[in-house]
Enzyme design. Structure first.
Site, PDB file in Angstrom:
ATOM      1  N   SER A  40      -8.021  -1.707  18.713  1.00 37.78           N
ATOM      2  CA  SER A  40      -7.114  -2.801  19.260  1.00 37.78           C
ATOM      3  C   SER A  40      -6.784  -2.872  20.213  1.00 37.78           C
ATOM      4  CB  SER A  40      -5.241  -1.412  18.174  1.00 37.78           C
ATOM      5  OG  SER A  40      -6.159  -1.026  17.232  1.00 37.78           O
ATOM      6  N   THR A  53      -2.514   4.117  13.659  1.00 43.75           N
ATOM      7  CA  THR A  53      -3.308   5.372  12.460  1.00 43.75           C
ATOM      8  C   THR A  53      -2.914   6.639  12.334  1.00 43.75           C
ATOM      9  OG1 THR A  53      -5.735   4.213  12.623  1.00 43.75           O
ATOM     10  CG2 THR A  53      -5.178   5.260  14.552  1.00 43.75           C
ATOM     11  N   LYS A  77       0.080   7.430  10.130  1.00 44.29           N
ATOM     12  CA  LYS A  77       1.062   6.876   8.776  1.00 44.29           C
ATOM     13  C   LYS A  77       2.210   6.805   7.739  1.00 44.29           C
ATOM     14  CE  LYS A  77      -2.964   3.611   9.240  1.00 44.29           C
ATOM     15  NZ  LYS A  77      -4.165   2.793   8.026  1.00 44.29           N
ATOM     16  N   ASN A 137       1.881   1.349   9.156  1.00 44.04           N
ATOM     17  CA  ASN A 137       1.029   1.028  10.520  1.00 44.04           C
ATOM     18  C   ASN A 137       1.310   0.129  11.719  1.00 44.04           C
ATOM     19  OD1 ASN A 137       0.726  -1.633   9.133  1.00 44.04           O
ATOM     20  ND2 ASN A 137      -0.881  -1.215  10.614  1.00 44.04           N
ATOM     21  N   ASP A 162      -1.159  -2.726   6.486  1.00 42.06           N
ATOM     22  CA  ASP A 162      -2.397  -2.964   6.034  1.00 42.06           C
ATOM     23  C   ASP A 162      -2.742  -4.000   5.045  1.00 42.06           C
ATOM     24  OD1 ASP A 162      -3.840  -1.841   8.663  1.00 42.06           O
ATOM     25  OD2 ASP A 162      -2.989   0.304   7.358  1.00 42.06           O
ATOM     26  N   GLY A 219      -8.564   7.925  -0.767  1.00 42.06           N
ATOM     27  CA  GLY A 219      -6.916   8.701  -2.009  1.00 42.06           C
ATOM     28  C   GLY A 219      -5.716   8.714  -0.217  1.00 42.06           C
ATOM     29  N   ARG A 252      -6.406  15.607  -3.610  1.00 33.92           N
ATOM     30  CA  ARG A 252      -5.545  15.174  -2.448  1.00 33.92           C
ATOM     31  C   ARG A 252      -6.201  13.652  -2.292  1.00 33.92           C
ATOM     32  NH1 ARG A 252      -7.721  18.049   3.073  1.00 33.92           N
ATOM     33  NH2 ARG A 252      -6.966  17.151   3.827  1.00 33.92           N
ATOM     34  N   GLY A 291     -15.011  -3.979   8.728  1.00 34.15           N
ATOM     35  CA  GLY A 291     -13.648  -3.481   8.540  1.00 34.15           C
ATOM     36  C   GLY A 291     -12.614  -4.108  10.225  1.00 34.15           C
TER      37      GLY A 291
END
Length: 285
Positions: A17, A63, A67, A88, A108, A132, A160, A246
């Protein structure tokens, strides 16, 4: 006055970033310094308290693992973040005087949609999501916006997946949480696969998919970008599937952050320098 922005997370030294944001601000000709700051969930409230009284701040990128925790640290939550309970981005809004509001967003969702729309994705995808956590919440919202009515989420620990389940309920999409050990067959048959796992966490799944000749007919977005290509991306590409890195998602969500932080439009020329800053090849925008 020079303004400040930063990306927060733990760990954070790997983040791309700062390179993207700094290149964009230089191209735009705005005086915003952007850095990476290591902040844990435990230290977040104290950090945000120091930010509150400093009028030089204009924005924060957020990040993992912050979040969800950041929601409690802002004054307002807007857009997709308000539904998902995951953000985010924090933009600082001034009322013309010394008062400032810290406003949370989730860019995002838009980043995911923009990153896969040029990869030949079907309008209503049959989708599978790996992981998740907070990024999977955005992925679920993105899949719903693309027209899907159901999504399968595969996790290492089915107990989770609270953020994924909350996100599905918030946007009104049917969700099945399944163990990662059941993922290979379903993933191989999906139009869209979004991996939100950290680096190398999907390597075992990739090895399973390597032995399945039907793998890779759809689109894979692998959020992990260091190292790149991931083992999952290599296998998917090797079977003829489309792979979206990504970094491309990161670039698109960062473009929206830059607009919020600077108040400037982010055009193709800015996108070009952002891509160059991290070695991301350009698609046709």
């Amino acid at each position: 006055m020079s303004r400040r922005a930063a990306v927060l997370g733990h760990p954070i030294s790997h983040s791309k970033s700062p390179a993207m944001h700094s290149a964009a601000y230089a191209k735009l000709g705005v005086d915003i310094g952007y850095s990476a700051i290591d902040v844990t969930v435990e230290s977040l409230p104290a950090f945000m308290e120091t930010v509150r009284g400093d009028g030089s701040w204009c924005g924060l990128s957020v990040t993992m693992p912050l979040k969800t925790a950041m929601v409690a640290e802002v004054d307002d939550v807007r857009g997709a973040a308000a539904h998902l309970g995951v953000l985010n981005t924090v933009a600082f809004e001034f009322d013309g005087g010394s008062a400032v509001r810290r406003v949370g967003y989730n860019t995002d969702v838009a980043g995911i949609i923009e990153a896969v729309r040029y990869a030949g994705l079907a309008t209503t995808p049959h989708a599978a999501i790996l992981g998740g956590g907070g990024t999977s919440a955005a992925a679920i919202a993105a899949v719903q916006e693309m027209g899907a009515g159901h999504v399968d989420v595969f996790v290492r620990d089915v107990s989770r997946a609270v953020e994924a389940q909350a996100a599905a309920a918030a946007v009104g999409i049917s969700l099945a949480v399944r163990p990662l050990t059941e993922a290979s067959t379903a993933v191989a048959a999906s139009d869209l696969v979004i991996s939100t796992f950290p680096p190398r966490a999907a390597d075992a799944l990739a090895d399973e998919l390597a032995d399945q000749p039907g793998t890779g007919g759809g689109v894979l977005l692998d959020v992990a970008y260091d190292p790149w290509p991931s083992r999952l991306a290599e296998v998917w590409h090797g079977h003829g599937g489309a792979v979206v890195p990504g970094l491309e998602m990161l670039m698109y969500q960062a473009a929206e952050q830059i607009r919020l932080f600077s108040g400037c439009d982010v055009d193709a020329a800015v996108i070009d320098v952002m891509c160059d800053s991290v070695g991301l090849p350009r698609r046709v925008f």
